[in-house]
Structure formats: C-alpha cells, structure tokens
Design an enzyme around this catalytic site. Sequence first.
Site, short mmCIF file in Angstrom:
data_model
loop_
_atom_site.label_atom_id
_atom_site.label_comp_id
_atom_site.label_asym_id
_atom_site.label_seq_id
_atom_site.Cartn_x
_atom_site.Cartn_y
_atom_site.Cartn_z
N TYR A 263 0.83 -1.22 0.00
CA TYR A 263 0.00 0.00 0.00
C TYR A 263 0.86 1.27 0.00
O TYR A 263 0.57 2.22 0.71
CB TYR A 263 -0.94 0.00 1.22
CG TYR A 263 -2.23 -0.72 0.92
CD1 TYR A 263 -3.34 -0.03 0.43
CD2 TYR A 263 -2.34 -2.10 1.10
CE1 TYR A 263 -4.52 -0.69 0.13
CE2 TYR A 263 -3.50 -2.78 0.80
CZ TYR A 263 -4.60 -2.07 0.31
OH TYR A 263 -5.76 -2.73 0.01
N ASP B 143 -17.56 -11.52 8.09
CA ASP B 143 -16.13 -11.24 8.02
C ASP B 143 -15.76 -10.46 9.27
O ASP B 143 -15.93 -9.24 9.34
CB ASP B 143 -15.82 -10.45 6.74
CG ASP B 143 -14.34 -10.06 6.66
OD1 ASP B 143 -13.60 -10.29 7.63
OD2 ASP B 143 -13.94 -9.51 5.61
N LYS C 130 -6.23 -11.27 12.08
CA LYS C 130 -5.69 -10.10 12.78
C LYS C 130 -5.43 -10.34 14.27
O LYS C 130 -4.39 -10.87 14.62
CB LYS C 130 -6.62 -8.90 12.56
CG LYS C 130 -6.57 -8.39 11.10
CD LYS C 130 -7.12 -7.01 10.97
CE LYS C 130 -7.15 -6.50 9.55
NZ LYS C 130 -5.91 -5.91 9.08
N TYR D 291 -14.85 -4.04 2.60
CA TYR D 291 -13.47 -4.41 2.33
C TYR D 291 -13.23 -5.80 2.90
O TYR D 291 -13.44 -6.03 4.09
CB TYR D 291 -12.47 -3.43 2.96
CG TYR D 291 -11.05 -3.86 2.69
CD1 TYR D 291 -10.46 -3.64 1.45
CD2 TYR D 291 -10.32 -4.55 3.64
CE1 TYR D 291 -9.17 -4.09 1.17
CE2 TYR D 291 -9.03 -5.00 3.38
CZ TYR D 291 -8.47 -4.77 2.14
OH TYR D 291 -7.20 -5.22 1.87
C1 LIG Z 1 -12.85 -6.87 7.32
C2 LIG Z 1 -11.56 -7.31 6.70
N1 LIG Z 1 -11.54 -8.44 5.99
C3 LIG Z 1 -10.40 -8.89 5.41
C4 LIG Z 1 -9.23 -8.19 5.52
C5 LIG Z 1 -7.98 -8.68 4.87
O1 LIG Z 1 -7.09 -9.12 5.83
P1 LIG Z 1 -5.54 -9.28 5.49
O2 LIG Z 1 -5.01 -7.90 5.29
O3 LIG Z 1 -4.97 -9.93 6.71
O4 LIG Z 1 -5.43 -10.13 4.29
C6 LIG Z 1 -9.22 -6.99 6.26
C7 LIG Z 1 -7.98 -6.21 6.37
O5 LIG Z 1 -7.96 -5.09 6.79
C8 LIG Z 1 -10.42 -6.54 6.87
O6 LIG Z 1 -10.47 -5.41 7.56
#
Ligand SMILES: Cc1ncc(COP(=O)(O)O)c(C=O)c1O
Length: 429
Positions: A19, A243, A272, A147
């Site tokens: 990024y 998610d 995370k 996202y």
């Molecule tokens: C809600 C959500 N799903 C998926 C992801 C993707 O995770 P990663 O960056 O560990 O691939 C993120 C990353 O910020 C997220 O906030």
Amino acid sequence: MTAPPDWLDLDRRHVWHPYTQMATAPPPIPIVRAEGAYLHTADGRAILDAVSSWWVNVHGHNHPRLTRALARQAEALSQVIFAGFTHEPAARLAAELAARAPGRLPWVFYSDDGSTAVEVALKMAWQLWANRGETQRDLFVAFDDAYHGDTFGAMAASGVAAFHSAFAPLLFAVRRAATPFSLSRGSASLPLAEILEREGDRVAAVIVEPMLQGAGGMIVHSPDFLREVRAETARRGIPMIADEVLTGFGRTGRLFACEHGPVEPDLLCVSKALTGGYLPLSATLATNEIYSAFLSEDRGKTLFHGHSYTGNALACAVALESLAVLEEEGGLARVAALERLFAERLARLAGHPRVKETRGIGVMAAVELAAQGDGGYFDLQGPALAAGALDRGVLLRPLGNVLYTLPPYVIADAEAHRIVDVIEALLAA
Ligand SMILES: Cc1ncc(COP(=O)(O)O)c(C=O)c1O
C-alpha cells in the site's frame, strides 16, 4: 541525531512495501523494538501505536505471556504439513474458537491472513451449492464500502474502488447491496432485500462486516442492520458469511461483533487479533450443515484448498495464549472503558467546523473530516494528517478524510486522551 541503521539502505534498494506509492512515499521508519503500545525507532523515538499495527495488536507489543508461549512452542514443534498430520495447539485452538464463536460453528479451517480466510469462506459457500447439485448459484452479494482483502475473491467482494479498480475486469460478479450508511450518502445500490427478491435463487452467499466496516471508512452500523441481513439470508436459506477479520476478539466491545445482533452466521472469518498481533494466522469457521455437504465417497467433493503454513503450530500456540490473556486480563472490560472515554471526547468534536461526522464503537473512534479534493481514500488531507500525527509521536493512518484510532486494549487512559489531543491538534492545524 543517531545515524540511520546500515540496513535501511538495503530496504531502500530492495524492498517493495505494501500500500505504498514507492515513487512519492516518505522513507519507511526503521523500528528496532516494540513494547506495550509503543514502537521504538532506530533513532530512539517512541511512537504510540494508535492503529495497533494494522489492527492486529491487542495486548500490546512484546507481551511476556505471548512471547513465552511462542518460545515454548518453538522448542517442541514450529511447523508440520497439516494434511494428514495434526498437533495439539491447532486442535485446542479449534475447540476454543468453536466454543466462543457466535452460534454453532464447530468446524475450523485454518489459513494465513484475513484475505485467505475470506477466500476460504467464498469457496466453501460456492462449492457447497455445487456439491448439492444447485449449479445456478453463480452470484455473491456484498455491501457498499465493503473491504474483504486483496486476493482475487476478496477483491471481488470488496466495494472500495480505490484499492481494486485496476483489476476490475478480472473480478467475478458480485451484486453490491446498499447499507443504511451508503444510502444516506446517496448510493444507488439496491437494499439487500430487493436484490434477494429479484435474484435470491442465484445467490451463493452474502458477505458482511458485522457492525463495523473498517477500510471502507470506519463506518459503524446498527445491530438492526445486522439482524436484517441475517433475517433476509436465513429466510431464503442463503449462507451469511460474517467477516470478523477486523472486529473479532473484542474490537467492538463484544468478543465477536455478531454478538451485537445477536446473529449466528453460517461462516465466520477471523484473523488479525487472533494471535494478539504476533503471527499471521486466520480461520474460517463453518456450521455442521456446510461441513456435511463436503462429506462424500466422491473425492471431487473435497474442499481442495490449503496453504504451506496452514495451521502453523507457532501461530496456533500464540493464538491460544492470546485468548487466555484476553479473558484473564480483562480485555473486554478495558475496551468498554476506552469506548466510554472516546465517546466523551468525540462528542466534544461534533460541532467542529472541519468535522463532518464522528463515529465510534468499542476501541474504534473516528472523525470524518469535510472532504478536500475527491474525498474518499485519495482525499488530499490523508498524507498530511498522517505526517502531522507522526510529528507528534502518534501513529495514525487516516483512510483519506477519515481520521481514526483503533489502539491496543492496553493503552492507558492518558494515552487514549493523548491520541484525541493529537487529533484535535491536527484539526486546528
Ligand atoms: C474486514 C476485513 N476483511 C479482510 C481483511 C484482509 O485481511 P488481510 O489484510 O490480513 O489479508 C481486512 C484487512 O484489513 C479486513 O479489515
């Protein structure tokens, strides 16, 4: 001033950062150590990590219990192929996750990060229908401002054009549903109920970020909206994928954001904070009903998915310890206290001439500024705000014109106040 470390030049010549527009970004800041909520730079500064190092850290950096758990596990077993073999940390962690998950989600599939947890969920939902012989299910539904990550399936599900527009022709069909927030900002998308009314029998799954859409701009939703998504999908027998890559493990004040509904998803993605911010690990949890659709004498009905490091033993051991720390050291109570503190401070900013809206839930506190330029992720204010915060010793990473904090739960009240003080100073600058 201390000379920069010699390896920084190697970074400059060889490392392509995520990024990051490598042509214009300022050089990366060399970090040599981290402790609690602070990152320590090579030249001796301490930076308050107000975004939990991309939303992963919860108990602070270098937590003694997590570090010990990691060392202990490394002495026994670091990694083993996870097809045909298993180990204690993976089995125990799966049981702990299943016991705490919102609803009945007894089956745990490991992968490496948030994006792959989402890929796995999408693939499970897709193949579920194929295995049942319902091949007309060729659509996913996701929401405005969603996202879900940067791999292809996750990109297709995501609705933030700034990140993924370069790949648009490669992304599979996803119907984009409105949220109460996006409708209030003029979205032309249809509500979920209407999409399902028209095309429900083509829909393989609906994916949602419960309560909080993070990268889309720290957008907070009501439990009503979450309940409505669950009700609409349940009514038609369509799997709901929650998610919780960002929201899992207490960020919104509950262990899982689905508990705010409360709703029970069919598939749940976590990552995370799963390892407390130590190691990459994720999991996709599934209901017995979904799992059962893959059981067959026909090997073609297998879920053919896996990664080299699936179920990594070090990561599982640290995740187990992180869960224990969260529960034994009062993590959720701390989130509740921080939520109150931030709410009080944000309320005072509501009438500020540069502030369009303030939003908060759990440890997330956000201030949306009046847009400059096109607004959104590429809003002109973002880089200057980030630099201004760093000058004041605080790591903030605005999402365009949305300035927010999402700190580790261990920050002291004084540090939480300091973050908002810095936000106020940036607004005044
Ligand atoms: C809600 C959500 N799903 C998926 C992801 C993707 O995770 P990663 O960056 O560990 O691939 C993120 C990353 O910020 C997220 O906030």
